[in-house]
Every structure is written in C-alpha cells, then in structure tokens.
Scaffold this motif. Structure first.
Motif, PDB file in Angstrom:
ATOM      1  N   ARG A 198      32.636  43.741  37.061  1.00 34.95           N
ATOM      2  CA  ARG A 198      33.440  44.464  38.303  1.00 34.95           C
ATOM      3  C   ARG A 198      34.618  43.777  38.627  1.00 34.95           C
ATOM      4  NH1 ARG A 198      29.548  43.882  41.405  1.00 34.95           N
ATOM      5  NH2 ARG A 198      28.676  46.050  41.397  1.00 34.95           N
ATOM      6  N   GLN A 211      37.200  47.957  40.161  1.00 34.53           N
ATOM      7  CA  GLN A 211      36.952  48.703  38.880  1.00 34.53           C
ATOM      8  C   GLN A 211      35.895  48.242  38.387  1.00 34.53           C
ATOM      9  OE1 GLN A 211      41.313  47.458  37.435  1.00 34.53           O
ATOM     10  NE2 GLN A 211      41.058  49.305  36.377  1.00 34.53           N
ATOM     11  N   ILE A 213      34.138  47.988  34.603  1.00 36.07           N
ATOM     12  CA  ILE A 213      34.571  47.881  33.178  1.00 36.07           C
ATOM     13  C   ILE A 213      33.425  47.868  32.110  1.00 36.07           C
ATOM     14  CG2 ILE A 213      36.233  47.034  31.462  1.00 36.07           C
ATOM     15  CD1 ILE A 213      37.626  48.298  33.943  1.00 36.07           C
TER      16      ILE A 213
END
Length: 237
Positions: A198, A211, A213
């Motif tokens: 994160r 985000q 990922i």
C-alpha cells in the motif's frame, strides 16, 4: 600500505577500469552502461552497483571473464606493471565517501562527508543506517507528505536499499510512457498475507491518494523504482 587500504584501493582501480570500457570512456551514459553490464554478466543491478558504485567487492571470476571477453579489455589492465604506484595514488587521493548510485545523480542530494574526517560522520550516521558512507540528504520538493515531511526539508536516505525491505518510507521513481518521470517519497506498507503493498502520501492527504500495488515475484512493477529508503529527517538529526 596496510592490506585493508590496498584492497580498497585495488577495488577502486578495478572498478575504474571496467567503467572506462563499459561507458566507452564516457561516451555512453553510466545508466545504460550498467544495463548492458547486467546483460553481459547476468547479475542484478544491486550486484553491479556493489562492484562499480559502492566498490564493496570485486566481480566474481566468471563475471570478470565475461566482462573481459565482451568489452575486449586486455587482461593485463587489471595488473599493470605500475600497479603499486597507481594504488598508492588511489589510496591517498580517494574520497572517503562512497559515490552515489547513478539513478540519484539527477536529484537534489547533499553529501554528509567532509574530506579527511570520515570517522565523525560514520559515528553520527550508524544509528540510522548500516551504510553510513552511502547516506545522503535529499531535499523534499513538494507538499504531498505534509505532517510527516515539510516542503524543503532535508531527508536522510540510504540509497543502498533498492527494493522494499519491510514497511517504511521510501524514495520512489514512477515512470509512465509519454510522461516525465516522477520522484516522490511515499509511505509503503506491506500488506500481510497478500502479494501487494500500500503506497500512501502524508496523513494530510485525502484517502483517495492511497494506491494498492501488486508485487510480481516479490518485486514492484517495472514502472516503479526504489531509489532509497528514508532513514531520518532533519528534525530527528
């Protein structure tokens, strides 16, 4: 010359010989030279940097043989007749601070070492990182990490960290086709039990800035490069 000093000087000498050939005496960008050297040796970027950027060790013999063959380096270049004189000069003139990784060469960084007095910097920095001579200050450019890092604040980073090594704060470079690269500090949280991390900005930023990922074989996607790990900032030092 003490054996340890001679070994360090020889590592610098070997690295300089290889870099001269890899970059075609400076005609090729060092980043491209490193990319080609990885292809020649089959080694990781971190290993190549340990040879040529941090001068931490020598190339292993199979890799050195591939380098000699590919770049047509005369083997005698690695042990010339004047080696003792060259090493004496390298030992006396060498900068005690390690050079910084090429990926960070275009960033606003500040070295922490003073010529002739590396020991005091070593003592000050070992509480933050195991690689004090590689550590540099990076100046925070934007306000996306407000509450954690102020705009313009100096941040101590360890550029020997080239992958996510647990949750923490990292200096990352984001790339996208047709767009300029973006360099930014992000909080990185490893998601327990899931192959992802994160990424988030400072606590003052909206939750929509977070985000998720995915990791590929434990690594970030190729469009996100880890430049360094943040190990401190000016208010802590």
């Amino acid at each position: 010359m003490p054996a340890a000093d001679r070994d360090a000087a020889y590592r610098h000498y070997v690295a300089d010989v290889i870099i001269r050939h890899v970059t075609k005496d400076g005609a090729l960008e060092i980043t491209e030279g490193y990319r080609q050297l990885r292809a020649v040796t089959g080694k990781s970027l971190g290993t190549v940097k340990n040879w040529l950027t941090y001068r931490a060790n020598f190339p292993d013999l199979p890799s050195l043989a591939r380098i000699i063959e590919h770049y047509k380096i005369p083997p005698e270049s690695f042990y010339p007749a004047a080696l003792d004189r060259l090493l004496a000069g390298a030992s006396s003139d060498a900068d005690p601070a390690s050079p910084q990784p090429s990926e960070m060469a275009d960033l606003p960084i500040i070295s922490l070492y003073r010529p002739g007095d590396p020991s005091s910097s070593d003592r000050a920095l070992t509480k933050y990182t195991d690689h004090p001579r590689a550590a540099v200050f990076y100046r925070q450019a934007g306000s996306d990490m407000l509450d954690q890092i102020r705009p313009g604040e100096l941040v101590l980073v360890d550029p020997t960290c080239e992958q996510i090594a647990g949750s923490g704060m990292y200096l990352l470079r984001f790339s996208a086709a047709g767009q300029a690269n973006q360099t930014a500090i992000r909080m990185v949280e490893v998601v327990f039990g899931e192959p992802m991390v994160r990424l988030s900005c400072g606590s003052a930023m909206p939750p929509t800035s977070v985000q998720m990922i995915p990791l590929v074989n434990g690594q970030l996607p190729s469009n996100i490069a880890v430049l360094a790990r943040v190990v401190g900032h000016l208010r802590q030092i």
